[in-house]
Design a protein around this motif. Structure first.
Motif, PDB file in Angstrom:
ATOM      1  N   ASN A   1       0.806  -1.219   0.000  1.00  0.00           N
ATOM      2  CA  ASN A   1       0.000   0.000   0.000  1.00  0.00           C
ATOM      3  C   ASN A   1       0.839   1.270   0.000  1.00  0.00           C
ATOM      4  OD1 ASN A   1      -1.534  -2.289   0.969  1.00  0.00           O
ATOM      5  ND2 ASN A   1      -3.192  -0.853   1.364  1.00  0.00           N
ATOM      6  N   TYR A   2       0.366   2.252  -0.726  1.00  0.00           N
ATOM      7  CA  TYR A   2       0.934   3.605  -0.778  1.00  0.00           C
ATOM      8  C   TYR A   2       2.295   3.685  -1.454  1.00  0.00           C
ATOM      9  CZ  TYR A   2      -2.669   3.824   2.756  1.00  0.00           C
ATOM     10  OH  TYR A   2      -3.861   3.683   3.422  1.00  0.00           O
TER      11      TYR A   2
ATOM     12  N   THR B   1      -5.177  -9.625   0.095  1.00  0.00           N
ATOM     13  CA  THR B   1      -5.249  -9.118   1.458  1.00  0.00           C
ATOM     14  C   THR B   1      -4.885 -10.235   2.432  1.00  0.00           C
ATOM     15  OG1 THR B   1      -7.547  -9.766   1.901  1.00  0.00           O
ATOM     16  CG2 THR B   1      -7.187  -7.700   0.689  1.00  0.00           C
TER      17      THR B   1
ATOM     18  N   GLN C   1     -10.885 -10.910  -2.367  1.00  0.00           N
ATOM     19  CA  GLN C   1      -9.733 -10.594  -1.532  1.00  0.00           C
ATOM     20  C   GLN C   1      -8.395 -10.749  -2.255  1.00  0.00           C
ATOM     21  OE1 GLN C   1     -10.111  -9.361   1.761  1.00  0.00           O
ATOM     22  NE2 GLN C   1     -12.175  -9.227   0.896  1.00  0.00           N
TER      23      GLN C   1
ATOM     24  N   TRP D   1       0.459   1.809  -6.503  1.00  0.00           N
ATOM     25  CA  TRP D   1      -0.664   2.172  -5.642  1.00  0.00           C
ATOM     26  C   TRP D   1      -1.331   3.467  -6.092  1.00  0.00           C
ATOM     27  CZ3 TRP D   1      -3.833   0.437  -1.946  1.00  0.00           C
ATOM     28  CH2 TRP D   1      -4.562   1.387  -1.225  1.00  0.00           C
TER      29      TRP D   1
ATOM     30  N   ASN E   1      -6.085   0.887  -5.664  1.00  0.00           N
ATOM     31  CA  ASN E   1      -5.907   1.938  -4.655  1.00  0.00           C
ATOM     32  C   ASN E   1      -7.204   2.233  -3.905  1.00  0.00           C
ATOM     33  OD1 ASN E   1      -7.017   2.928  -7.014  1.00  0.00           O
ATOM     34  ND2 ASN E   1      -5.937   4.882  -6.933  1.00  0.00           N
ATOM     35  N   LEU E   2      -8.300   1.620  -4.306  1.00  0.00           N
ATOM     36  CA  LEU E   2      -9.571   1.779  -3.615  1.00  0.00           C
ATOM     37  C   LEU E   2      -9.792   0.697  -2.558  1.00  0.00           C
ATOM     38  CD1 LEU E   2     -11.840   2.618  -6.690  1.00  0.00           C
ATOM     39  CD2 LEU E   2     -10.654   4.215  -5.157  1.00  0.00           C
ATOM     40  N   VAL E   3      -8.904  -0.289  -2.523  1.00  0.00           N
ATOM     41  CA  VAL E   3      -9.014  -1.367  -1.536  1.00  0.00           C
ATOM     42  C   VAL E   3      -8.650  -0.807  -0.166  1.00  0.00           C
ATOM     43  CG1 VAL E   3      -8.161  -3.643  -0.851  1.00  0.00           C
ATOM     44  CG2 VAL E   3      -8.413  -3.083  -3.275  1.00  0.00           C
ATOM     45  N   ASN E   4      -9.503  -1.024   0.829  1.00  0.00           N
ATOM     46  CA  ASN E   4      -9.267  -0.442   2.150  1.00  0.00           C
ATOM     47  C   ASN E   4      -8.560  -1.381   3.118  1.00  0.00           C
ATOM     48  OD1 ASN E   4     -11.286  -2.260   2.705  1.00  0.00           O
ATOM     49  ND2 ASN E   4     -12.825  -0.732   3.263  1.00  0.00           N
ATOM     50  N   GLN E   5      -7.872  -2.386   2.577  1.00  0.00           N
ATOM     51  CA  GLN E   5      -7.075  -3.305   3.381  1.00  0.00           C
ATOM     52  C   GLN E   5      -5.653  -3.356   2.840  1.00  0.00           C
ATOM     53  OE1 GLN E   5      -8.962  -7.103   4.668  1.00  0.00           O
ATOM     54  NE2 GLN E   5     -10.595  -6.535   3.242  1.00  0.00           N
ATOM     55  N   GLU E   6      -4.736  -3.845   3.666  1.00  0.00           N
ATOM     56  CA  GLU E   6      -3.357  -3.985   3.210  1.00  0.00           C
ATOM     57  C   GLU E   6      -3.253  -5.088   2.161  1.00  0.00           C
ATOM     58  OE1 GLU E   6      -1.086  -4.712   6.755  1.00  0.00           O
ATOM     59  OE2 GLU E   6      -0.846  -2.577   7.171  1.00  0.00           O
TER      60      GLU E   6
END
Length: 231
Positions: A61-62, A86, A105, A142, A164-169
């Motif tokens: 992420n990021y 994830t 996932q 990301w 980049n819209l996934v809210n998990q690592e």
């Protein structure tokens, strides 16, 4: 595909080496990790009666990350897959399936050239030649939310968007249904996050092993910061 090559070239020029490995804990019991730095995943050491996977230790992420996986000559079977997932992505199933992408996932492509996510597959590239070793490159961006692939140095293009819209690592993940197959991590690179990160990368490049970090006369907090980028 030209854009994928330019992004990869920029990462090679401006980024730094990365040192993550396959996870000791987050894997199927049918995966044996080989090598001092756990860079090789050996699937189904005796025989296969299902699908086995292993997750990488690097959180993606990021950032912008690239890694290469050398697949052994034993390239065959129902599905050998490469992608991201994830912490909730499945790592073992007692059946022969396309496990990466079997739900929402994880995202991945199989050696048969199919891109899978949320239980749906679509044609992405030509099937890999079976029983012939190959090197697969994976580029995760990301900021753009893209997951792209390369095969033996040639761009296959963008397989997935919107990551980049996934809210998990998200983490690297691979799996195989075939017995006695191996996938080895080769080149791993990432972009710097900050000047502090750039300085850390320069130090880690000289040390590489955690025991070398422990020997430094620095505060524990700084030791932990250095170890964050190590396998």
């Amino acid at each position: 595909m030209v854009q994928c090559h330019s992004e990869l070239a920029a990462l090679m020029l401006q980024g730094c080496e990365d040192y993550w490995a396959w996870s000791r804990k987050e894997k199927s019991h049918e995966v044996k990790l080989v090598g001092k730095r756990r860079e090789t995943a050996h699937f189904h050491p005796k025989w296969s009666n299902g699908t086995a996977g292993v997750r990488g230790t690097r959180c993606l992420n990021y950032g912008t990350h690239y890694w290469e996986i050398r697949v052994s000559q034993r390239l065959f079977g129902t599905s050998m897959m490469f992608g991201v997932g994830t912490k909730d992505a499945c790592l073992h199933m007692d059946s022969f399936v396309n496990m990466i992408g079997e739900n929402d996932q994880s995202w991945g492509i199989s050696h048969k050239g199919i891109a899978w996510h949320n239980g749906k597959g679509r044609n992405f590239t030509k099937p890999f030649r079976e029983n012939e070793s190959t090197t697969l490159g994976v580029l995760f961006d990301w900021q753009k939310g893209t997951l792209s692939y390369f095969k033996d140095g040639e761009s296959l293009g963008v397989a997935f968007t919107g990551l980049n819209l996934v809210n998990q690592e998200l983490y690297p993940i691979v799996c195989s249904t075939a017995a006695k197959t191996e996938m080895t991590l080769c080149r791993r690179r990432r972009m710097y996050h900050s000047l502090q990160d750039r300085c850390r990368a320069a130090i880690v490049a000289k040390l590489k092993e955690e025991r070398h970090v422990d020997a430094l006369p620095i505060p524990n907090r700084m030791r932990c910061f250095l170890k964050e980028t190590m396998a």
